[in-house]
Scaffold this active site. Sequence first.
Site, PDB file in Angstrom:
ATOM      1  N   ASP A 279     -39.909  -3.880 -26.541  1.00 35.52           N
ATOM      2  CA  ASP A 279     -38.913  -4.400 -27.490  1.00 35.52           C
ATOM      3  C   ASP A 279     -37.500  -4.431 -26.901  1.00 35.52           C
ATOM      4  O   ASP A 279     -36.536  -4.121 -27.593  1.00 35.52           O
ATOM      5  CB  ASP A 279     -38.947  -3.578 -28.790  1.00 35.52           C
ATOM      6  CG  ASP A 279     -38.730  -2.101 -28.554  1.00 35.52           C
ATOM      7  OD1 ASP A 279     -38.748  -1.674 -27.385  1.00 35.52           O
ATOM      8  OD2 ASP A 279     -38.532  -1.367 -29.537  1.00 35.52           O
TER       9      ASP A 279
ATOM     10  N   GLU B  82     -59.431  -8.572 -37.663  1.00 37.32           N
ATOM     11  CA  GLU B  82     -59.450  -9.483 -38.815  1.00 37.32           C
ATOM     12  C   GLU B  82     -58.058  -9.632 -39.416  1.00 37.32           C
ATOM     13  O   GLU B  82     -57.713 -10.679 -39.948  1.00 37.32           O
ATOM     14  CB  GLU B  82     -60.449  -8.984 -39.857  1.00 37.32           C
ATOM     15  CG  GLU B  82     -61.893  -9.395 -39.585  1.00 37.32           C
ATOM     16  CD  GLU B  82     -62.521  -8.729 -38.361  1.00 37.32           C
ATOM     17  OE1 GLU B  82     -62.047  -7.663 -37.940  1.00 37.32           O
ATOM     18  OE2 GLU B  82     -63.480  -9.298 -37.807  1.00 37.32           O
TER      19      GLU B  82
ATOM     20  N   GLY C 236     -38.812   7.733 -23.827  1.00 36.48           N
ATOM     21  CA  GLY C 236     -40.281   7.754 -23.810  1.00 36.48           C
ATOM     22  C   GLY C 236     -40.815   7.360 -22.446  1.00 36.48           C
ATOM     23  O   GLY C 236     -40.317   6.416 -21.840  1.00 36.48           O
TER      24      GLY C 236
ATOM     25  N   ARG D 176     -42.814   1.567 -33.621  1.00 41.67           N
ATOM     26  CA  ARG D 176     -42.084   2.033 -34.807  1.00 41.67           C
ATOM     27  C   ARG D 176     -41.185   0.949 -35.382  1.00 41.67           C
ATOM     28  O   ARG D 176     -40.973   0.867 -36.576  1.00 41.67           O
ATOM     29  CB  ARG D 176     -41.232   3.254 -34.447  1.00 41.67           C
ATOM     30  CG  ARG D 176     -41.884   4.556 -34.872  1.00 41.67           C
ATOM     31  CD  ARG D 176     -41.044   5.726 -34.487  1.00 41.67           C
ATOM     32  NE  ARG D 176     -40.845   5.742 -33.051  1.00 41.67           N
ATOM     33  CZ  ARG D 176     -39.885   6.421 -32.425  1.00 41.67           C
ATOM     34  NH1 ARG D 176     -39.027   7.124 -33.100  1.00 41.67           N
ATOM     35  NH2 ARG D 176     -39.779   6.389 -31.119  1.00 41.67           N
TER      36      ARG D 176
ATOM     37  N   ASP E 279     -43.299  -0.233 -25.750  1.00 42.68           N
ATOM     38  CA  ASP E 279     -43.103  -1.071 -26.937  1.00 42.68           C
ATOM     39  C   ASP E 279     -42.712  -2.521 -26.644  1.00 42.68           C
ATOM     40  O   ASP E 279     -42.797  -3.375 -27.520  1.00 42.68           O
ATOM     41  CB  ASP E 279     -42.033  -0.462 -27.851  1.00 42.68           C
ATOM     42  CG  ASP E 279     -42.522   0.807 -28.514  1.00 42.68           C
ATOM     43  OD1 ASP E 279     -43.744   0.927 -28.703  1.00 42.68           O
ATOM     44  OD2 ASP E 279     -41.692   1.683 -28.824  1.00 42.68           O
TER      45      ASP E 279
ATOM     46  N   ARG F 206     -35.267  13.894 -23.637  1.00 43.23           N
ATOM     47  CA  ARG F 206     -34.167  13.387 -24.468  1.00 43.23           C
ATOM     48  C   ARG F 206     -33.072  14.441 -24.397  1.00 43.23           C
ATOM     49  O   ARG F 206     -33.370  15.632 -24.285  1.00 43.23           O
ATOM     50  CB  ARG F 206     -34.648  13.117 -25.885  1.00 43.23           C
ATOM     51  CG  ARG F 206     -35.671  11.974 -25.895  1.00 43.23           C
ATOM     52  CD  ARG F 206     -35.869  11.336 -27.247  1.00 43.23           C
ATOM     53  NE  ARG F 206     -36.463  10.018 -27.106  1.00 43.23           N
ATOM     54  CZ  ARG F 206     -37.769   9.772 -26.996  1.00 43.23           C
ATOM     55  NH1 ARG F 206     -38.638  10.757 -27.008  1.00 43.23           N
ATOM     56  NH2 ARG F 206     -38.217   8.541 -26.881  1.00 43.23           N
TER      57      ARG F 206
ATOM     58  N   THR G 136     -40.618   0.798 -21.373  1.00 39.50           N
ATOM     59  CA  THR G 136     -41.105   1.317 -22.657  1.00 39.50           C
ATOM     60  C   THR G 136     -42.387   0.585 -23.002  1.00 39.50           C
ATOM     61  O   THR G 136     -42.479  -0.628 -22.787  1.00 39.50           O
ATOM     62  CB  THR G 136     -40.077   1.128 -23.795  1.00 39.50           C
ATOM     63  OG1 THR G 136     -40.773   1.200 -25.048  1.00 39.50           O
ATOM     64  CG2 THR G 136     -39.373  -0.215 -23.761  1.00 39.50           C
TER      65      THR G 136
ATOM     66  N   ASP H 228     -33.441   1.183 -24.628  1.00 39.38           N
ATOM     67  CA  ASP H 228     -32.052   0.827 -24.929  1.00 39.38           C
ATOM     68  C   ASP H 228     -31.167   2.055 -25.155  1.00 39.38           C
ATOM     69  O   ASP H 228     -29.976   2.034 -24.830  1.00 39.38           O
ATOM     70  CB  ASP H 228     -31.961  -0.161 -26.087  1.00 39.38           C
ATOM     71  CG  ASP H 228     -32.568   0.374 -27.356  1.00 39.38           C
ATOM     72  OD1 ASP H 228     -33.447   1.247 -27.284  1.00 39.38           O
ATOM     73  OD2 ASP H 228     -32.156  -0.082 -28.436  1.00 39.38           O
TER      74      ASP H 228
HETATM   75  P1  ADP Z   1     -35.021   5.218 -25.104  1.00 37.57           P
HETATM   76  O1  ADP Z   1     -34.247   5.135 -23.835  1.00 37.57           O
HETATM   77  O2  ADP Z   1     -36.505   5.166 -24.843  1.00 37.57           O
HETATM   78  O3  ADP Z   1     -34.527   4.213 -26.128  1.00 37.57           O
HETATM   79  P2  ADP Z   1     -33.692   7.382 -26.601  1.00 37.57           P
HETATM   80  O4  ADP Z   1     -33.088   6.468 -27.596  1.00 37.57           O
HETATM   81  O5  ADP Z   1     -34.307   8.642 -27.074  1.00 37.57           O
HETATM   82  O6  ADP Z   1     -34.824   6.680 -25.707  1.00 37.57           O
HETATM   83  O7  ADP Z   1     -32.547   7.741 -25.537  1.00 37.57           O
HETATM   84  C1  ADP Z   1     -32.793   8.576 -24.427  1.00 37.57           C
HETATM   85  C2  ADP Z   1     -31.564   9.389 -24.135  1.00 37.57           C
HETATM   86  O8  ADP Z   1     -30.460   8.536 -23.833  1.00 37.57           O
HETATM   87  C3  ADP Z   1     -31.067  10.252 -25.303  1.00 37.57           C
HETATM   88  O9  ADP Z   1     -31.744  11.486 -25.395  1.00 37.57           O
HETATM   89  C4  ADP Z   1     -29.606  10.458 -24.932  1.00 37.57           C
HETATM   90  O10 ADP Z   1     -29.450  11.486 -23.972  1.00 37.57           O
HETATM   91  C5  ADP Z   1     -29.241   9.124 -24.284  1.00 37.57           C
HETATM   92  N1  ADP Z   1     -28.582   8.252 -25.280  1.00 37.57           N
HETATM   93  C6  ADP Z   1     -29.173   7.545 -26.267  1.00 37.57           C
HETATM   94  N2  ADP Z   1     -28.253   6.892 -27.013  1.00 37.57           N
HETATM   95  C7  ADP Z   1     -27.047   7.217 -26.496  1.00 37.57           C
HETATM   96  C8  ADP Z   1     -25.691   6.880 -26.818  1.00 37.57           C
HETATM   97  N3  ADP Z   1     -25.406   6.069 -27.859  1.00 37.57           N
HETATM   98  N4  ADP Z   1     -24.707   7.409 -26.058  1.00 37.57           N
HETATM   99  C9  ADP Z   1     -24.992   8.226 -25.017  1.00 37.57           C
HETATM  100  N5  ADP Z   1     -26.245   8.584 -24.666  1.00 37.57           N
HETATM  101  C10 ADP Z   1     -27.251   8.095 -25.381  1.00 37.57           C
END
Ligand code: ADP
Length: 321
Positions: free
Chosen positions: A130, A188, A11, A172, A128, A72, A126, A103
């Site tokens: 988080d 509130e 994101g 989320r 968020d 992504r 991000t 993450d």
């Molecule tokens: P964010 O980085 O905001 O948490 P995503 O979870 O969508 O966003 O992850 C972004 C990109 O990072 C994914 O589209 C993918 O290419 C890569 N990615 C996410 N998780 C993994 C993983 N477990 N192993 C390898 N690449 C990953």
Amino acid sequence: MKAIAILTSGGDAPGMNAGIRATVRTALASGLSVYGVKRGYQGLIEDSISPMCSKDVSNILQRGGTILHSARSEEFRTEEGRIKAAANLNKRRIDGLVVFGGDGSFRGANDLQREFGIRVIGVPSTIDNDIWGSDFTIGFDTAVNTALEAIDKVRDTAAAHDRLFIVEVMGRHAGFIALEVGIGAGAEEILIPETVTDIPAICRKVKSRLETGKTSSILVVAEGDEEGNAYEIAQKIEAHSGLKSRVTVLGHVQRGGSPTASDRMLATKLGYAAVQALLDDAAPCMVGVEDGLISRHPLADAWTRKKELDKLLVKLSSGLE
Ligand code: ADP
């Protein structure tokens, strides 16, 4: 270390551009060559990699979004995808990679270092907020301020028409945005996934406020609240008490806009810190700011440890109405 690349993934968050600028300029000043990767890991696989110079990051500090674009990539989750990505870095002799993302993006970065030896640094970005290991993530402050401005406007119309408004903000899995926005806007009620949402109790409180002459109320709800999104909560409140409400979902406006001063400072510090971490051979790690100081933590902490909400803010989220 001679050459590094930068990408933004997952994101987008306001302040990413300020972070890119700081990374590029710190790296150039340290004698490194710098490359920009377009569209995150997908661009790495598709070889969308170009050299960057100081002028490429002129006049971007104040802009939202990311000049490198984000994406992504399902392919990057596969070993074949990562082999292509690593080959594209290797052929340019790029040995360091700075990843702005959340993450998920850090997991991908960690794989690149473990499997191919490319040294990676994660910069928590991000809206968020988080991610464990940094008090704030790039984009959070801007998102909170954007939502606050919107809710102040909702407040005007809520008061004029004596209405109950339910405003949904992003989050989320976490209530960081809702908590700060709700407190800042004087909501509130603040409904977040980390605390129990008690619909009958909320109805009772709204009604008793009505009886004491407070004819308008604003409920701020995080999209991931366990009782549902704003529309579902509105239905549950009406079913339980007959109270009708108006729903406003702020959605993606929270991701956009010019970064606040705080986000520009944070992103600039972290962009600088990412290059320093590469030069210190501290990879793989994530850089953050804790108690005002730059910190480094293992990348894996970002997905194995859970950042807690500020207990004082949670306490303040009820009892000020
Ligand atoms: P964010 O980085 O905001 O948490 P995503 O979870 O969508 O966003 O992850 C972004 C990109 O990072 C994914 O589209 C993918 O290419 C890569 N990615 C996410 N998780 C993994 C993983 N477990 N192993 C390898 N690449 C990953």
